[in-house]
Design an enzyme around this catalytic site. Structure first.
Site, mmCIF file in Angstrom:
data_model
loop_
_atom_site.group_PDB
_atom_site.id
_atom_site.type_symbol
_atom_site.label_atom_id
_atom_site.label_comp_id
_atom_site.label_asym_id
_atom_site.label_seq_id
_atom_site.Cartn_x
_atom_site.Cartn_y
_atom_site.Cartn_z
ATOM 1 N N CYS A 346 4.559 2.965 -1.164
ATOM 2 C CA CYS A 346 5.508 2.315 -2.072
ATOM 3 C C CYS A 346 5.714 3.124 -3.350
ATOM 4 C CB CYS A 346 5.034 0.912 -2.400
ATOM 5 S SG CYS A 346 3.347 0.878 -2.948
ATOM 6 N N GLU A 347 6.254 4.299 -3.187
ATOM 7 C CA GLU A 347 6.622 5.169 -4.306
ATOM 8 C C GLU A 347 7.913 5.865 -3.884
ATOM 9 O OE1 GLU A 347 4.636 6.220 -7.127
ATOM 10 O OE2 GLU A 347 2.778 5.219 -6.582
#
Ligand code: LLP
Length: 417
Positions: A346-347
């Site tokens: 989740c980046e």
């Protein structure tokens, strides 16, 4: 294109040496690092061939890929090691490298690491400050030993590469400034447990321009001459690593022979053993990161994504340095598609390629992220609760698992709960 023919298509399927990557993904799962022993060997031999006429000793910089089997493959060819911590020293020794073929670097060695290096009998410790020289002397004294040291010079040369991997500039933390050298040389007269035998530098990584090496080597040679005049017997000049490889076929790396042509005439007259510390040059193109396409998606702007099962946690280089890695479809397709290749973390920086023309592979198929052998697996992490991947070493038609994939239990094994 990628270092000889270690990775090539056999029919329509990408292989490593004689083993199909499709088969390896089936057997060991993905994400998976696949390393070619042949490629490691060929790169080492090419390096040795280039510098054959110079008395030298090559120490593989294990920070590039510290898998025990990778280290052993190179050590069996006669290569030594450059290590940067107690952990890397432990790995090199476990892999069977003789301590007298190991040089110990690092800008912040802890007392216990210095003691470990001295007790192991490494060839030399490369000191990066006056305080560190004092610490090495004190610890050597406590152990009743004499420590052979090199001093790492900061030649104040700003090699053109990514700013995070240039190291020979005065504004960086590395090495000892020329201005401090007088004090350093005097120190050896007062400290009884250290002997100066080497001068060392490392100006950065992935450096294309031979001129930076020439400039820094000339400075090193000036210092070598001053040291000789002061009566020091310098046996080793260590010029570090940093030799480039091709990641992007459109940006071909300067051949190693060009570095040799410039450096050999400069260094040979010194009459010493030259130490080289290539990491990337030996390891980068020897491995691929094999990943499966989980999903394809297209957003309202028409932008296409391949969501794959590998992530920045396995290969952080695109996120950290915007570095380019070729991506090949393990099964060749006739049509292409322009897309991003992204991982599950989740980046937004979790990508391998952006807006890249790629084979129009389907969900469930495999991509190989190329040139993943240096600073890939070693920089992996468990961020997002991810399991560090398995690693396989291929030699001819044989494939051996050389690192098992992490398990969930390993994720929590050190926690006290
Ligand atoms: N010697 C010393 C003292 C080093 O610090 C390094 C790399 C080497 C040798 C090997 O350099 P090479 O031949 O591999 O260029 N993570 C970055 C690279 C960091 C390099 C750190 N030092 C990357 O992925 O590009």
């Amino acid at each position: 294109m990628f270092d000889s023919n270690s990775f090539h298509y056999t029919g329509n399927t990408l292989s490593c040496e004689e083993v199909s990557l499709q088969e390896l993904a089936g057997r060991y799962g993905t994400p998976l690092f696949v390393t070619s022993a042949k490629s490691l060997t060929e790169s080492y031999l090419a390096f040795e061939h280039a510098f054959a006429t110079l008395p030298h000793f090559t120490c593989y910089s294990v920070k590039a890929n510290f898998n025990l089997s990778v280290i052993r493959t190179l050590a069996e060819l006669g290569c030594g090691c450059d290590v940067n911590s107690g952990g890397e020293l432990f790995r090199a020794l476990k892999a069977g490298v003789k301590p007298e073929k190991i040089v110990f670097a690092g800008v912040g060695k802890k007392p216990e690491e210095i003691a470990y290096a001295l007790e192991s009998g490494v060839l030399m410790l490369k000191a990066e400050s006056v305080s560190e020289l004092r610490a090495i002397d004190r610890i050597a004294g406590e152990l009743g030993r004499n420590a052979t040291v090199a001093i790492r010079i900061n030649p104040n040369v700003t090699a053109e590469t990514h700013p995070y991997i240039t190291t020979g500039d005065s504004k960086e933390k590395f090495g000892i400034d020329e201005a401090e050298l007088e004090e350093v040389f005097e120190l050896f007269g007062t400290l009884g447990n250290i002997t100066l035998k080497g001068l060392d530098m490392h100006i950065g990584s992935q450096i294309f321009d031979t001129g930076f090496y020439v400039e820094a080597t000339m400075k090193l040679l000036d210092i070598f001459n001053s040291a000789k005049d002061l009566g020091f017997c310098i046996e080793y000049l260590d010029i570090g690593g940093g030799f480039p490889v091709t990641y992007d076929p459109k940006k071909q790396a300067t051949p190693i022979e060009h570095f040799a042509q410039k450096l050999i005439p400069l260094l040979a007259p010194a009459g010493v053993t030259v130490i080289f510390e290539p990491g990337r040059y030996l390891a980068a193109n020897a491995s691929v990161l094999l990943t499966r396409i989980l999903y394809r998606k297209r957003n309202h702007t028409g932008k296409e994504f391949f969501v794959v099962d590998a992530a920045m946690t396995e290969l952080i280089r695109p996120a950290l340095y915007h570095s380019h890695h070729e991506i090949l479809s393990v099964t060749r397709h006739d049509s292409t598609i322009r897309a991003d290749v992204v991982g599950p973390v989740c980046e937004s920086s979790d990508f391998f390629a952006r807006h890249r023309e790629l084979d129009a592979a389907e969900e469930g198929e495999l991509f190989a992220v190329m040139s993943a052998g240096a600073y890939g697996a070693v920089m992996s992490s468990n961020y997002n609760g991810r399991l560090r991947p398995a690693e396989v070493l291929v030699s001819g038609s044989e494939a051996k698992l050389v690192r098992r994939r992490d398990t969930y239990d390993q994720l929590i094994q050190n926690e006290v709960f």
